[in-house]
Design an enzyme around this catalytic site. Structure first.
Site, PDB file in Angstrom:
ATOM      1  N   HIS A 105       0.838  -1.197   0.000  1.00  0.00           N
ATOM      2  CA  HIS A 105       0.000   0.000   0.000  1.00  0.00           C
ATOM      3  C   HIS A 105       0.871   1.245   0.000  1.00  0.00           C
ATOM      4  O   HIS A 105       1.761   1.402   0.840  1.00  0.00           O
ATOM      5  CB  HIS A 105      -0.924   0.003   1.219  1.00  0.00           C
ATOM      6  N   TYR A 118       3.535   6.587  10.146  1.00  0.00           N
ATOM      7  CA  TYR A 118       2.736   5.437   9.727  1.00  0.00           C
ATOM      8  C   TYR A 118       3.601   4.352   9.090  1.00  0.00           C
ATOM      9  O   TYR A 118       3.417   3.154   9.365  1.00  0.00           O
ATOM     10  CB  TYR A 118       1.649   5.877   8.747  1.00  0.00           C
ATOM     11  N   PRO A 125      -4.803   0.087  18.525  1.00  0.00           N
ATOM     12  CA  PRO A 125      -4.502  -0.336  17.156  1.00  0.00           C
ATOM     13  C   PRO A 125      -4.629   0.758  16.101  1.00  0.00           C
ATOM     14  O   PRO A 125      -4.294   0.524  14.947  1.00  0.00           O
ATOM     15  CB  PRO A 125      -5.537  -1.442  16.909  1.00  0.00           C
ATOM     16  N   TYR A 140      -9.577   5.382   7.249  1.00  0.00           N
ATOM     17  CA  TYR A 140      -9.819   5.705   8.655  1.00  0.00           C
ATOM     18  C   TYR A 140     -10.871   6.812   8.693  1.00  0.00           C
ATOM     19  O   TYR A 140     -10.660   7.890   8.112  1.00  0.00           O
ATOM     20  CB  TYR A 140      -8.545   6.209   9.323  1.00  0.00           C
ATOM     21  N   LYS A 156       0.599  -0.161  15.158  1.00  0.00           N
ATOM     22  CA  LYS A 156       1.960  -0.242  15.690  1.00  0.00           C
ATOM     23  C   LYS A 156       2.248  -1.473  16.560  1.00  0.00           C
ATOM     24  O   LYS A 156       3.417  -1.742  16.855  1.00  0.00           O
ATOM     25  CB  LYS A 156       2.271   1.015  16.518  1.00  0.00           C
TER      26      LYS A 156
END
Length: 394
Positions: A72, A385, A293, A201, A297
C-alpha cells in the site's frame, strides 16, 4: 537441557527472534504455553511497516509475503464528508506498508522453524524463569506430565501482556504507564471484496470506523463501540448498517456485505513498562508495551524490539560486547514512546470520547483539517505510519 537463548512465547515476536538467532548460529529453544493451533487461531494486525517487512526478508521468511502481500502506497482519512489521501510513498521518499495478516506471518515463521529443526515446546505448563540476576538463568516447565529444566545464557520474554515474563520481575523494579480508553473496536472478518484498494480511517459523529483488508477477497472492518458492549448483541446486519452510516456516502454505496467469519471486540489501552530488562531477562513486544490499534503499531513495535535484541545478542556472542545488553531497554523505549505518541494521537483524533464537548469536537476537526492541509502535517503522519527507522547498534 541447555541452550544459549531461551524464548518464552511462540507468537510472531518469539518466532521471529528465534528464526533470526538460528540463522546467526545462536542456539535457542522456544517454550509456549498454548498449542500451535491456538497460536495460529489468533486474529490480529495486518499492516506491516517497511522495517518489519525488511526484517522478515532478512530472516528468510518473506517468500509468501512478497508473493501474496498487498503493498500500500497510502491510506485515506475520512471526516466532515471529505476523503483525504495520505500518499505514504511520495511523502517518505518511497516507503510503503505491506498488508499481510499476523496469522500469515506466524504461519510462515512456524514453517521456517519446523524446517530448521530448532526446538519448540507447545502446550507447556507451569512455565517459570529463574535466577534472572545470576549468571546461570534457567526456565522450568512441564509438558505431558514431564518436568523440564532449560538452562541458558539469556531469556527473552515474548509471552504477551498477560505472560509470566513481566510478572517474574519484582514489582518495585518496574514503573508502569497506562491509559485505558472508554471504548473498544468491534471488528469482523468477511470474505467480501474490499470497499477500497487501501485503508480508510473515518472520523464520524457516531464514532470511528476503519475499512481494512487481509487480501483482495477478505476484508477486516471495525467500528468504535462503548467499552461495555457485548459482541453477541451485534448481528451482521447491525454491524454493516452501522459501518455504512459512518462512511462517506460514495464509499458506503460501494460496500459489499456478507456473513462474518469472525467477530470480536478489542478493548483499547496504552501501556508501557520501564525498564524492559531485568538481569538476564529481556521483555519483547506486548510483554512490555501495548498500543491502541489506531496507529497500526502493535506487531511492528514487537518486531523492532526483536531487531534490537537480535543485533545486540549477535554482537555479544561474536564480539563479546556484553555491555550492549544494558542498552537494550533504553534503545527500545526511545522508539516505543514515539510509537505510543502516534497511536495515542491517532486515537485521540479519530474517536468520539464520551465526555467530549462541542469545543473539543471542533478542535478535533480543526486538527484533522490542519494536518491534511499542510505538507509538513502530511509528512508527519506518513513518516510515523510507515515506521520510524530502527536504531543502529554500535
Amino acid at each position: 537441557m541447555k541452550t544459549q537463548v531461551a524464548i518464552i512465547g511462540a507468537g510472531p515476536a518469539g518466532l521471529l527472534l528465534g528464526q533470526l538467532l538460528h540463522k546467526a548460529g545462536i542456539d535457542n529453544v522456544i517454550v509456549e504455553r498454548q498449542s500451535a493451533d491456538y497460536v495460529l487461531g489468533r486474529i490480529r494486525a495486518g499492516v506491516l511497516e517497511q522495517g518489519m517487512v525488511e526484517l522478515l526478508r532478512e530472516a528468510g521468511v518473506s517468500e509468501r509475503m512478497d508473493r501474496e502481500g498487498l503493498v500500500h502506497d497510502g491510506f485515506e482519512l475520512a471526516f466532515d464528508g471529505r476523503q483525504e489521501y495520505i500518499d505514504l510513498k511520495e511523502l517518505t521518499d518511497g516507503k510503503t506498508v505491506m498488508i499481510y495478516g499476523q496469522t500469515e506471518v506466524t504461519r510462515d515463521l512456524m514453517a521456517a522453524r519446523e524446517a530448521s529443526g530448532a526446538r519448540t515446546f507447545y502446550a507447556a505448563g507451569e512455565v517459570q524463569p529463574h535466577d534472572l540476576k545470576g549468571d546461570a538463568p534457567y526456565v522450568t516447565f512441564e509438558q505431558d506430565g514431564e518436568q523440564f529444566r532449560l538452562d541458558c545464557d539469556y531469556i527473552a520474554g515474548c509471552d504477551g501482556f498477560h505472560g509470566v515474563s513481566r510478572q517474574s520481575i519484582p514489582r518495585e523494579v518496574l514503573k508502569e504507564y497506562e491509559r485505558v480508553y472508554p471504548f473498544g473496536w468491534l471488528g469482523i472478518l468477511a470474505d467480501t471484496p474490499p470497499v477500497s484498494d487501501e485503508l480508510i480511517y473515518a472520523n464520524h459523529e457516531r464514532g470511528f470506523a476503519l475499512c481494512s483488508m487481509r487480501s483482495p477477497t477478505r476484508t477486516r472492518y471495525y467500528v468504535q463501540v462503548a467499552a461495555e458492549e457485548k459482541v453477541e448483541d451485534w448481528s451482521d446486519e447491525r454491524f454493516w448498517n452501522e459501518l455504512k452510516s459512518r462512511l462517506p456516502e460514495q464509499t458506503a454505496a460501494k460496500l459489499v456485505t456478507g456473513p462474518s467469519i469472525e467477530k470480536s471486540i478489542a478493548p483499547l489501552r496504552s501501556f508501557v513498562v520501564e525498564p524492559m530488562h531485568y538481569g538476564r531477562l529481556f521483555l519483547v513486544g506486548d510483554a512490555a508495551h501495548i498500543v491502541p490499534p489506531t496507529g497500526a503499531k502493535g506487531l511492528n513495535l514487537a518486531a523492532s524490539d526483536v531487531n534490537t535484541l537480535y543485533r545486540i545478542l549477535v554482537k555479544v556472542y561474536a564480539e563479546g560486547r556484553s555491555e550492549l545488553l544494558e542498552k537494550y531497554s533504553e534503545i527500545c523505549l526511545r522508539r516505543i514512546w514515539k510509537a505510543e505518541r502516534f497511536s495515542w494521537w491517532m486515537t485521540s483524533l479519530l474517536h468520539r470520547f464520551p465526555d467530549t464537548d462541542a469545543f473539543s469536537q471542533r478542535m478535533q476537526r480543526t486538527e484533522l483539517d490542519y494536518y491534511v492541509g499542510s505538507l509538513a502535517g502530511r509528512k508527519t503522519i506518513a513518516e510515523n505510519y510507515v515506521g520510524l527507522p530502527y536504531e543502529a547498534i554500535d
